[in-house]
Design a protein around this motif. Structure first.
Motif, mmCIF file in Angstrom:
data_model
loop_
_atom_site.group_PDB
_atom_site.id
_atom_site.type_symbol
_atom_site.label_atom_id
_atom_site.label_comp_id
_atom_site.label_asym_id
_atom_site.label_seq_id
_atom_site.Cartn_x
_atom_site.Cartn_y
_atom_site.Cartn_z
ATOM 1 N N ILE A 53 -49.395 45.140 52.090
ATOM 2 C CA ILE A 53 -49.533 45.756 53.410
ATOM 3 C C ILE A 53 -49.338 47.257 53.329
ATOM 4 O O ILE A 53 -50.070 48.037 53.935
ATOM 5 C CB ILE A 53 -48.527 45.124 54.398
ATOM 6 N N THR A 54 -48.322 47.690 52.544
ATOM 7 C CA THR A 54 -48.089 49.124 52.393
ATOM 8 C C THR A 54 -49.279 49.795 51.735
ATOM 9 O O THR A 54 -49.684 50.899 52.127
ATOM 10 C CB THR A 54 -46.819 49.369 51.560
ATOM 11 N N SER A 55 -49.885 49.146 50.752
ATOM 12 C CA SER A 55 -51.065 49.700 50.095
ATOM 13 C C SER A 55 -52.215 49.842 51.083
ATOM 14 O O SER A 55 -52.933 50.842 51.090
ATOM 15 C CB SER A 55 -51.485 48.796 48.934
ATOM 16 N N HIS A 115 -53.745 42.286 71.431
ATOM 17 C CA HIS A 115 -53.151 42.742 70.161
ATOM 18 C C HIS A 115 -53.691 41.988 68.959
ATOM 19 O O HIS A 115 -53.834 42.560 67.872
ATOM 20 C CB HIS A 115 -51.622 42.634 70.221
ATOM 21 N N ASP A 116 -54.024 40.704 69.134
ATOM 22 C CA ASP A 116 -54.558 39.968 67.990
ATOM 23 C C ASP A 116 -56.073 40.101 67.873
ATOM 24 O O ASP A 116 -56.716 39.333 67.144
ATOM 25 C CB ASP A 116 -54.147 38.496 68.040
ATOM 26 N N GLY A 117 -56.626 41.096 68.555
ATOM 27 C CA GLY A 117 -58.026 41.438 68.328
ATOM 28 C C GLY A 117 -58.230 42.078 66.965
ATOM 29 O O GLY A 117 -59.351 42.129 66.454
ATOM 30 N N TRP A 118 -57.125 42.576 66.375
ATOM 31 C CA TRP A 118 -57.173 43.121 65.017
ATOM 32 C C TRP A 118 -57.090 41.976 64.008
ATOM 33 O O TRP A 118 -56.490 40.942 64.287
ATOM 34 C CB TRP A 118 -56.003 44.086 64.785
ATOM 35 N N TRP A 119 -57.669 42.187 62.828
ATOM 36 C CA TRP A 119 -57.472 41.230 61.747
ATOM 37 C C TRP A 119 -55.968 41.137 61.466
ATOM 38 O O TRP A 119 -55.241 42.142 61.591
ATOM 39 C CB TRP A 119 -58.211 41.667 60.491
ATOM 40 N N PRO A 120 -55.443 39.959 61.088
ATOM 41 C CA PRO A 120 -53.991 39.791 60.910
ATOM 42 C C PRO A 120 -53.354 40.802 59.964
ATOM 43 O O PRO A 120 -52.248 41.293 60.231
ATOM 44 C CB PRO A 120 -53.877 38.363 60.359
ATOM 45 N N ILE A 153 -68.425 47.404 67.051
ATOM 46 C CA ILE A 153 -67.481 47.386 65.940
ATOM 47 C C ILE A 153 -68.284 47.474 64.644
ATOM 48 O O ILE A 153 -69.486 47.200 64.623
ATOM 49 C CB ILE A 153 -66.599 46.122 65.930
ATOM 50 N N GLY A 154 -67.626 47.846 63.568
ATOM 51 C CA GLY A 154 -68.261 47.832 62.265
ATOM 52 C C GLY A 154 -68.155 46.455 61.639
ATOM 53 O O GLY A 154 -67.238 45.687 61.964
ATOM 54 N N ASP A 155 -69.061 46.134 60.725
ATOM 55 C CA ASP A 155 -68.975 44.829 60.063
ATOM 56 C C ASP A 155 -67.826 44.782 59.060
ATOM 57 O O ASP A 155 -67.464 43.712 58.565
ATOM 58 C CB ASP A 155 -70.307 44.448 59.406
ATOM 59 N N ALA A 156 -67.229 45.935 58.760
ATOM 60 C CA ALA A 156 -66.028 45.992 57.927
ATOM 61 C C ALA A 156 -64.912 46.707 58.676
ATOM 62 O O ALA A 156 -64.133 47.459 58.117
ATOM 63 C CB ALA A 156 -66.337 46.690 56.603
ATOM 64 N N ASP A 157 -64.865 46.477 59.980
ATOM 65 C CA ASP A 157 -63.903 47.112 60.887
ATOM 66 C C ASP A 157 -62.546 46.422 60.783
ATOM 67 O O ASP A 157 -62.387 45.414 60.105
ATOM 68 C CB ASP A 157 -64.437 47.003 62.325
ATOM 69 N N GLY A 158 -61.566 46.950 61.513
ATOM 70 C CA GLY A 158 -60.282 46.278 61.644
ATOM 71 C C GLY A 158 -60.271 45.298 62.797
ATOM 72 O O GLY A 158 -59.303 44.553 62.985
#
Length: 310
Positions: A6-8, A169-174, A239-244
Motif C-alpha cells: 500500500i505504501t508503495s 467511498h467504496d467507489g474507489w478500488w479497495p 473514468i479511465g480504464d486504469a483509473d482508481g
C-alpha cells in the motif's frame, strides 16, 4: 507485506501527481494559461477573492459565453490543474475557476474540511459573480464537490461533468481506498505541490497539516448514492480504464440515470458515460484533448432531439 504494498502504491500515486504537473518530460512546467494562437499568457477578465462562508475564496474568470465552473483535485490549484485546459474552454465559454479551502491562494480556516462545505463555497462564488446557473466540471476531489453542489444547489446547476470522481467511498478500488490512510507530507517532499504551497505564502511547517486535512475527507465513509441518483440535471461521468474508480461505480450511476438501453429503440438518455482507454486517474488530465470534444458535445447537446433513424 500488505502495508508495504500500500505504501508503495501511495508513493507511486504521489509521483504520478507530481508528473501530472508537467506537460511532458522534455518541457518546463506550464504554470499559467496560454492563448492557443499567440502562446501569450492568457489573462483573466476578472479575479479576486469572494467572501463566502467565512472563507476568502480565490477565483479567476476567463472568456465569454455560457459559464462553466472547473473544480480541481486534491492538493492542486488553478495553474497546476487547469493551465492547459482553461484556454480550450475559454474560446467560447465563460470559465470560472476557484481554489478550494486551504488550496492555492485560498487560505485555510478553522472549519472541517468537507465536500459539502466546499460545494456551498462554490454556490456562494456564483452568487458573488451574479451567475444564476452554470455547468460544473469537477476532477477527482473536485468531482466529489461537484456531486455535492448538484445535490445541495440544484437551482444553480445546468449540467454536471465528473471526471474520475466518486459519490460513495467504496467507489474507489479497495487498494486505492486503503492507500489514503498511508499518505503523508514526506511523500510530497520537494514536489511542485510543496513548492507551490510555500510560494503562496504558507508556512512550510504547516504543510503536513495541509496534507492531513485534505486527506481527512477520504478517511471516513460517505455514501450519497440516493441523492446523486436523484439529481435532475444531466450528468456526464468519465473514468479511465486504469483509473482508481471502479467501473461498476460509474455504471451504477449511468443505469440510474437512464443508461443500459439500446438508444436506437428507446432514445438516448440525457446523461452519459465514458471509459477512456489507456488512461489512469492522473492521466485523465493529460488526455483533456480527448475529453474536450466529448464534454462540449454533452454540454451543447439538444436533449429533445429524436434518436437517429435509418
Amino acid at each position: 507485506m500488505i502495508k508495504r504494498v500500500i505504501t508503495s502504491i501511495s508513493i507511486a500515486i504521489v509521483m504520478a501527481v507530481v508528473a501530472s504537473c508537467q506537460p511532458g518530460t522534455k518541457e518546463a512546467p506550464k504554470t499559467e494559461p496560454k492563448d492557443s494562437i499567440t502562446s501569450q499568457p492568457l489573462k483573466p477578465t476578472d479575479s479576486g477573492y469572494a467572501d463566502v462562508n467565512g472563507l476568502k475564496l480565490y477565483y479567476e474568470v476567463y472568456g465569454e459565453g455560457k459559464p462553466i465552473v472547473l473544480l480541481h483535485g486534491s492538493f492542486m490549484n488553478i495553474p497546476m490543474n487547469w493551465a492547459q485546459v482553461i484556454p480550450l474552454f475559454a474560446k467560447n465559454r465563460k470559465v470560472i475557476v476557484a481554489e478550494m479551502q486551504a488550496h492555492g491562494r485560498t487560505k485555510d480556516i478553522s472549519r472541517e474540511f468537507s465536500y459539502e462545505a466546499m460545494a456551498d463555497d462554490v454556490s456562494g462564488l456564483l452568487k458573488h459573480l451574479k451567475v444564476d446557473s452554470a455547468d460544473v466540471l469537477g476532477y477527482s476531489m473536485g468531482g466529489g464537490v461537484a456531486f455535492q453542489f448538484a445535490v445541495r444547489h440544484p437551482e444553480q446547476l445546468r449540467r454536471l461533468v465528473v471526471l474520475s470522481g466518486t459519490y460513495r467511498h467504496d467507489g474507489w478500488w479497495p487498494d486505492v481506498e486503503a492507500m489514503f490512510a498511508t499518505m503523508n507530507a514526506d511523500m510530497f517532499k520537494g514536489s511542485p505541490i510543496e513548492q507551490q504551497y510555500i510560494s503562496y505564502g504558507n508556512d512550510s511547517t504547516h504543510f503536513p497539516e495541509f496534507i492531513k486535512k485534505v486527506m481527512s475527507i477520504d478517511l471516513k465513509p460517505y455514501d450519497w448514492s440516493r441523492d446523486v441518483k436523484n439529481i435532475k440535471a444531466p450528468i456526464f461521468m468519465a473514468i479511465g480504464d486504469a483509473d482508481g474508480v471502479r467501473y461498476e461505480h460509474a455504471l451504477e450511476l449511468f443505469r440510474a440515470k437512464g443508461g443500459g438501453k439500446m438508444g436506437d429503440i428507446h432514445g438516448l438518455p440525457a446523461s452519459r458515460l465514458a471509459i477512456i482507454p489507456g488512461t489512469t486517474h492522473i492521466g485523465m488530465m493529460q488526455h483533456m484533448d480527448w475529453m474536450l470534444p466529448m464534454i462540449n458535445d454533452f454540454l451543447d447537446a439538444d436533449l429533445n432531439a429524436p434518436p437517429p433513424t435509418f
